[in-house]
Design a protein around this motif. Structure first.
Motif, PDB file in Angstrom:
ATOM      1  N   TYR A 141       0.847  -1.200   0.000  1.00 44.50           N
ATOM      2  CA  TYR A 141       0.000   0.000   0.000  1.00 44.50           C
ATOM      3  C   TYR A 141       0.878   1.244   0.000  1.00 44.50           C
ATOM      4  O   TYR A 141       0.550   2.259  -0.616  1.00 44.50           O
ATOM      5  CB  TYR A 141      -0.895  -0.026   1.235  1.00 44.50           C
ATOM      6  N   GLY A 142       2.010   1.150   0.714  1.00 44.13           N
ATOM      7  CA  GLY A 142       2.909   2.287   0.792  1.00 44.13           C
ATOM      8  C   GLY A 142       4.345   1.862   1.016  1.00 44.13           C
ATOM      9  O   GLY A 142       4.616   0.746   1.479  1.00 44.13           O
ATOM     10  N   VAL A 143       5.264   2.743   0.667  1.00 43.71           N
ATOM     11  CA  VAL A 143       6.699   2.536   0.905  1.00 43.71           C
ATOM     12  C   VAL A 143       7.240   3.767   1.612  1.00 43.71           C
ATOM     13  O   VAL A 143       6.953   4.896   1.209  1.00 43.71           O
ATOM     14  CB  VAL A 143       7.466   2.320  -0.420  1.00 43.71           C
ATOM     15  N   ILE A 144       8.016   3.542   2.673  1.00 40.49           N
ATOM     16  CA  ILE A 144       8.681   4.633   3.373  1.00 40.49           C
ATOM     17  C   ILE A 144      10.182   4.400   3.252  1.00 40.49           C
ATOM     18  O   ILE A 144      10.739   3.507   3.888  1.00 40.49           O
ATOM     19  CB  ILE A 144       8.266   4.705   4.854  1.00 40.49           C
ATOM     20  N   GLY A 145      10.819   5.184   2.398  1.00 43.30           N
ATOM     21  CA  GLY A 145      12.253   5.033   2.152  1.00 43.30           C
ATOM     22  C   GLY A 145      13.048   6.011   2.979  1.00 43.30           C
ATOM     23  O   GLY A 145      12.808   7.217   2.923  1.00 43.30           O
ATOM     24  N   ILE A 213       4.597  11.316  10.823  1.00 39.12           N
ATOM     25  CA  ILE A 213       4.033  12.216   9.807  1.00 39.12           C
ATOM     26  C   ILE A 213       3.749  11.449   8.519  1.00 39.12           C
ATOM     27  O   ILE A 213       2.697  11.623   7.889  1.00 39.12           O
ATOM     28  CB  ILE A 213       4.987  13.394   9.534  1.00 39.12           C
ATOM     29  N   ALA A 214       4.687  10.592   8.123  1.00 37.91           N
ATOM     30  CA  ALA A 214       4.513   9.811   6.898  1.00 37.91           C
ATOM     31  C   ALA A 214       3.288   8.903   6.990  1.00 37.91           C
ATOM     32  O   ALA A 214       2.515   8.770   6.023  1.00 37.91           O
ATOM     33  CB  ALA A 214       5.769   8.992   6.613  1.00 37.91           C
ATOM     34  N   LEU A 215       3.087   8.278   8.148  1.00 36.65           N
ATOM     35  CA  LEU A 215       1.941   7.387   8.324  1.00 36.65           C
ATOM     36  C   LEU A 215       0.627   8.166   8.334  1.00 36.65           C
ATOM     37  O   LEU A 215      -0.376   7.728   7.753  1.00 36.65           O
ATOM     38  CB  LEU A 215       2.093   6.583   9.618  1.00 36.65           C
ATOM     39  N   LEU A 216       0.618   9.331   8.990  1.00 34.54           N
ATOM     40  CA  LEU A 216      -0.588  10.169   9.004  1.00 34.54           C
ATOM     41  C   LEU A 216      -0.953  10.598   7.583  1.00 34.54           C
ATOM     42  O   LEU A 216      -2.124  10.652   7.207  1.00 34.54           O
ATOM     43  CB  LEU A 216      -0.366  11.396   9.891  1.00 34.54           C
ATOM     44  N   TRP A 217       0.077  10.902   6.792  1.00 31.89           N
ATOM     45  CA  TRP A 217      -0.145  11.282   5.395  1.00 31.89           C
ATOM     46  C   TRP A 217      -0.727  10.119   4.600  1.00 31.89           C
ATOM     47  O   TRP A 217      -1.690  10.285   3.850  1.00 31.89           O
ATOM     48  CB  TRP A 217       1.169  11.759   4.784  1.00 31.89           C
ATOM     49  N   MET A 218      -0.160   8.924   4.779  1.00 29.42           N
ATOM     50  CA  MET A 218      -0.658   7.755   4.064  1.00 29.42           C
ATOM     51  C   MET A 218      -2.089   7.416   4.464  1.00 29.42           C
ATOM     52  O   MET A 218      -2.898   6.974   3.648  1.00 29.42           O
ATOM     53  CB  MET A 218       0.255   6.550   4.318  1.00 29.42           C
ATOM     54  N   GLU A 219      -2.414   7.625   5.738  1.00 31.72           N
ATOM     55  CA  GLU A 219      -3.749   7.320   6.225  1.00 31.72           C
ATOM     56  C   GLU A 219      -4.776   8.384   5.834  1.00 31.72           C
ATOM     57  O   GLU A 219      -5.977   8.173   5.949  1.00 31.72           O
ATOM     58  CB  GLU A 219      -3.732   7.182   7.753  1.00 31.72           C
TER      59      GLU A 219
END
Length: 433
Positions: A141-145, A213-219
């Motif tokens: 669903y998402g990638v966090i690099g 922040i990245a997870l909040l954005w993805m959600e």
């Protein structure tokens, strides 16, 4: 191997892992492959009758518990399972894919996972691996690099639009800072959902604040995301490039970054651009010299001396500079020198070029200033070469520091040939029992 990864999310059996939710479990042995293990965290309110989002991490030095421990509080707050293999590391993609297979298949069998909310993440080479798996599996669903973007293998690169969201987390002093910015431009061209967060650090796992922040954005949690970005702007506005502060501000619905002096802003942005161009020139010169040092494969050659002198010159220059842009540039260059020598020395070791591997370690020690880990690397090189006396000599020097965990010694495949040596057993007894 690729066939397994392409279907790795099909298995949906949810046998509960026999561990305590709310605690980081350092080592879980894989039922799929007994040679593999991983660290895991389950939120304290975890139950098997609910599907949970999961983040799979990949650590470049096989320190599986590191990201799990680092991000456990974020996972607890937002309700994520975390898992990271102990066996994936920089180097062979085949070995990393094997570790990923074991991680995926085992957690899918034991845990209740929401397969529509699977996120892959990694740091440095692990970041490239996470992106590679997302590209070939089409299941993330998402990638966090973190600290690196595109892999070097075309088959694993994002060359056309993909369905997953991508968040890049990188430090303004990380040698891969520009790489992330270039990758963001490529993703914008492909019209892919992406986010880039810059912070004031070098090459390391990102701060938990940025992962949150990245997870909040993805959600799609707009309210909490906006609040977190505002807080980040306040915290970072004097420590990262102005262009990155402006980019953060553009993520907000209501502008909070007030430009009081447009002339000064233009001047600062122009200075940033000049620093980047200068950095690219110096990086090319340094890269050529490092390559020459490895080609000569002698510990007393002009290229090594030039690189080490350049490193000392850069350190002196940084100490005297009052320009934040110049300081960050120097940090990126030193970061690059260190990483290039480290990675190349390990590559030389794997190919059996002992002298060249030692060349890289020698330069790395000079740049990084970490002699303890230098001994660790030398011990690995000599262990592979079956030079047991030298391997044990450097291993002891590393163990004396008290900074090397016992698990790290036994998880390092290079040391397997030392296990039965009496002196090796004596060192383990001396420093760990």
């Amino acid at each position: 191997m690729k066939a397994i990864i392409l279907t790795l999310f099909i298995v949906m059996c949810s046998t509960l892992i026999a561990q305590t939710p709310g605690q980081v479990i350092d080592t879980v042995a894989s039922e799929h492959d007994k040679s593999q293990s991983y660290a895991v965290y389950l939120p304290s309110n975890y139950t098997a009758d609910k599907k949970w989002p999961i983040i799979y991490f990949f650590e470049p030095a096989a320190r599986g518990s590191l990201p799990v421990v680092l991000y456990a509080k974020v996972a607890e707050e937002l309700g994520y399972i975390l898992a990271c293999t102990h066996n994936s590391r920089n180097g062979s993609y085949d070995n990393s894919f094997k570790a990923a297979d074991a991680l995926f298949l085992d957690t899918e069998k034991r845990l209740s996972i929401d397969f529509d909310r699977v996120i892959l993440s990694g740091f440095s080479g692990g970041s490239r691996l996470a992106l590679s798996i997302a590209v070939i599996s089409k299941a993330a669903y998402g990638v966090i690099g973190v600290g690196a973007a595109q892999p070097a293998v075309p088959a694993y690169m994002v060359l056309k639009k993909k369905d997953f969201k991508y968040a890049g987390l990188v430090g303004a002093r990380d040698m891969n800072y520009l790489e992330h910015k270039i990758f963001q431009s490529q993703m914008n061209t492909l019209e892919m959902d992406n986010l880039l967060l810059i912070s004031n650090f070098t090459h390391k796992w990102a701060d938990p604040i940025d992962l949150r922040i990245a997870l909040l954005w993805m959600e799609g949690d707009s309210i909490k995301f906006q609040e977190a970005v505002k807080a980040k702007i306040i915290a970072e506005r004097d420590s990262i490039p102005l262009s990155d502060i402006i980019a953060l501000d553009q993520l907000l619905k209501n502008e909070t970054f007030v430009i009081t002096d447009s002339k000064q802003v233009k001047k600062t942005l122009k200075e940033e651009s000049k620093v980047i161009k200068r950095e690219q020139l110096l990086k090319k010169i340094i890269s050529d010299s490092i390559n020459s040092a490895f080609d000569l494969s002698s510990l007393n050659n002009p290229s090594i001396n030039w690189v080490t002198r350049r490193a000392e010159k850069l350190k002196t220059q940084r100490a005297k500079s009052e320009n934040i842009q110049e300081k960050m540039m120097i940090d990126r260059l030193l970061n690059y020198m260190s990483a290039a020598c480290y990675e190349t020395s390990l590559q030389m070791k794997s190919q059996g070029f002992t002298k060249k591997a030692l060349v890289g370690i020698t330069i790395w020690e000079s740049v990084s200033g970490f002699p303890i880990y230098g001994h660790w690397l030398k011990a690995r090189v000599f262990a592979v070469e079956r030079d047991t006396p030298q391997a044990l000599k450097h291993l002891e020097a590393a163990l004396k520091s008290g900074k090397i965990k016992k698990e790290s010694v036994f998880r390092e495949p290079d040391f397997e040939g030392l296990y039965e040596d009496p002196r090796f057993k004596e060192l383990i007894e001396m420093y760990y029992n």
